[in-house]
Design a protein around this motif. Structure first.
Motif, mmCIF file in Angstrom:
data_model
loop_
_atom_site.group_PDB
_atom_site.id
_atom_site.type_symbol
_atom_site.label_atom_id
_atom_site.label_comp_id
_atom_site.label_asym_id
_atom_site.label_seq_id
_atom_site.Cartn_x
_atom_site.Cartn_y
_atom_site.Cartn_z
ATOM 1 N N GLY A 103 50.192 6.458 5.635
ATOM 2 C CA GLY A 103 49.107 5.827 4.891
ATOM 3 C C GLY A 103 49.436 4.393 4.504
ATOM 4 O O GLY A 103 50.578 3.923 4.645
ATOM 5 N N ALA A 104 48.428 3.709 3.977
ATOM 6 C CA ALA A 104 48.574 2.289 3.642
ATOM 7 C C ALA A 104 49.641 2.054 2.594
ATOM 8 O O ALA A 104 50.305 1.007 2.584
ATOM 9 N N GLY A 105 49.858 3.015 1.720
ATOM 10 C CA GLY A 105 50.811 2.833 0.630
ATOM 11 C C GLY A 105 52.254 2.753 1.065
ATOM 12 O O GLY A 105 53.124 2.402 0.255
ATOM 13 N N VAL A 106 52.555 3.057 2.313
ATOM 14 C CA VAL A 106 53.926 2.910 2.809
ATOM 15 C C VAL A 106 53.968 1.843 3.911
ATOM 16 O O VAL A 106 54.859 1.837 4.753
ATOM 17 N N PRO A 141 46.867 0.172 -8.014
ATOM 18 C CA PRO A 141 47.313 1.519 -7.654
ATOM 19 C C PRO A 141 47.294 1.719 -6.140
ATOM 20 O O PRO A 141 46.319 1.363 -5.471
ATOM 21 N N THR A 142 48.368 2.267 -5.628
ATOM 22 C CA THR A 142 48.547 2.378 -4.178
ATOM 23 C C THR A 142 48.808 3.832 -3.799
ATOM 24 O O THR A 142 49.646 4.496 -4.400
ATOM 25 N N GLN A 143 48.087 4.294 -2.778
ATOM 26 C CA GLN A 143 48.202 5.697 -2.377
ATOM 27 C C GLN A 143 48.853 5.840 -0.992
ATOM 28 O O GLN A 143 48.717 4.965 -0.144
ATOM 29 N N TYR A 144 49.531 6.965 -0.839
ATOM 30 C CA TYR A 144 49.965 7.395 0.497
ATOM 31 C C TYR A 144 50.030 8.912 0.516
ATOM 32 O O TYR A 144 49.840 9.568 -0.511
ATOM 33 N N SER A 145 50.241 9.492 1.680
ATOM 34 C CA SER A 145 50.206 10.947 1.835
ATOM 35 C C SER A 145 51.554 11.471 2.293
ATOM 36 O O SER A 145 52.324 10.773 2.965
ATOM 37 N N LEU A 146 51.812 12.699 1.911
ATOM 38 C CA LEU A 146 53.024 13.402 2.325
ATOM 39 C C LEU A 146 52.613 14.735 2.933
ATOM 40 O O LEU A 146 51.838 15.491 2.340
ATOM 41 N N LEU A 147 53.103 15.025 4.132
ATOM 42 C CA LEU A 147 52.869 16.317 4.764
ATOM 43 C C LEU A 147 54.209 17.024 4.885
ATOM 44 O O LEU A 147 55.101 16.576 5.602
#
Length: 290
Positions: free
Chosen positions: A191-194, A202-208
């Motif tokens: 995601g964009a946050g990484v 505020p910055t988001q990213y995802s973890l699977l």
């Protein structure tokens, strides 16, 4: 020999707990056949008297009748009747099959599972290798297996055109194979946050989360992952400012997490290393320009 003899026959359990008189037919040739349908296996004997005089008893054994899949039991390793059980990817697992006859008697022949067609189908559609051990004390067959794939596991058993089905569903017995142990080397962040972010936003990213076999973790959330921000180089916010940065973790479902952090404001562009720590390991850090 002719007929006309006074013949009395009875069927009795060897322990004396049961006895039933048998009706005979005089064939007028010295033979006196008798028919009886017995529904309970065990040690029995024929008791006979001719003209009031007893003759030696004839011992024999009644065994259970032919396999009736509608009365056959599937039992989990935990002892729950009517369930295969709960299974984990990569773990040695087992369940039991107990074949019964038309009258619900347990068959103890020891070769039933080899005589019927049976397949344990893995979640990926392949047929699993199984080890089968007969347990004479209970008349059950212990089926042991291991699968590395998560998803639905299905037991397919057929005999003389009849299929073994779960009475609750009307379908073949099935169970879920799950995984709850994350592997940092197989899990991923994206995601964009990484990749790149803006200070003070505020910055988001995802973890699977995945396990050691690459399966996406299933079921409820485990311990929340830990997000850490580390300054790369000397120009940027202090370690104290980074430590106070707001972070949040939300579980979306089936191994997927939404993570958020707030990069501190600073007078110039700087670089952060974003690390995500799971139980048992840390995912390789991602370098983000702020």
């Amino acid at each position: 020999l002719g007929g006309g003899l006074d013949v009395e026959l009875s069927l009795a359990k060897s322990d004396g707990s049961f006895m039933a008189p048998l009706s005979t037919v005089d064939n007028l040739d010295g033979t006196y056949p008798a028919l009886y349908t017995n529904k309970e296996p065990g040690q029995y004997e024929i008791r006979a008297a001719v003209g009031g005089e007893n003759i030696p008893k004839v011992p024999f054994e009644f065994v259970a009748g032919p396999v009736t899949l509608a009365h056959t039991l599937v039992i989990s390793e935990a002892g729950v009747v009517g369930e295969l059980g709960e299974f984990s990817a990569g773990a040695a697992s087992a369940f039991f099959v107990q074949f019964r006859d038309e009258w619900f008697n347990v068959r103890k022949e020891g070769n039933d599972l080899a005589a019927v067609q049976h397949v344990l189908r893995a979640p990926d559609g392949s047929d699993l290798a199984t080890d089968v051990a007969y347990e004479a004390a209970t008349g059950s067959y212990k089926v042991t297996f291991t699968t590395q794939r998560t998803g639905e596991l299905t037991l397919l058993v057929t005999h003389l055109g009849e299929g073994l089905v779960d009475a609750k569903t009307g379908k073949p017995f099935a169970a879920r194979v799950t995984s709850i142990e994350p592997d940092s080397g197989k899990s991923e962040v994206f995601g964009a946050g990484v990749e790149r972010t803006v200070a003070g936003v505020p910055t988001q990213y995802s973890l699977l989360m995945r396990d050691q076999y690459g399966n996406v973790l299933t079921g409820a959330a485990i311990t929340d992952p830990l997000v850490q921000l580390v300054l790369v180089g000397k120009d940027g916010p202090s370690a104290e400012e980074l430590a106070l940065t707001t972070r949040s973790v939300a579980y979306v479902g089936d191994g997927l997490y939404a993570l958020e952090y707030l990069p501190p404001s600073y007078s110039a562009e700087y670089t952060l290393e974003i690390t995500t720590t799971l139980p048992g390991g840390q995912i390789a850090g991602k370098f983000v320009s702020v």
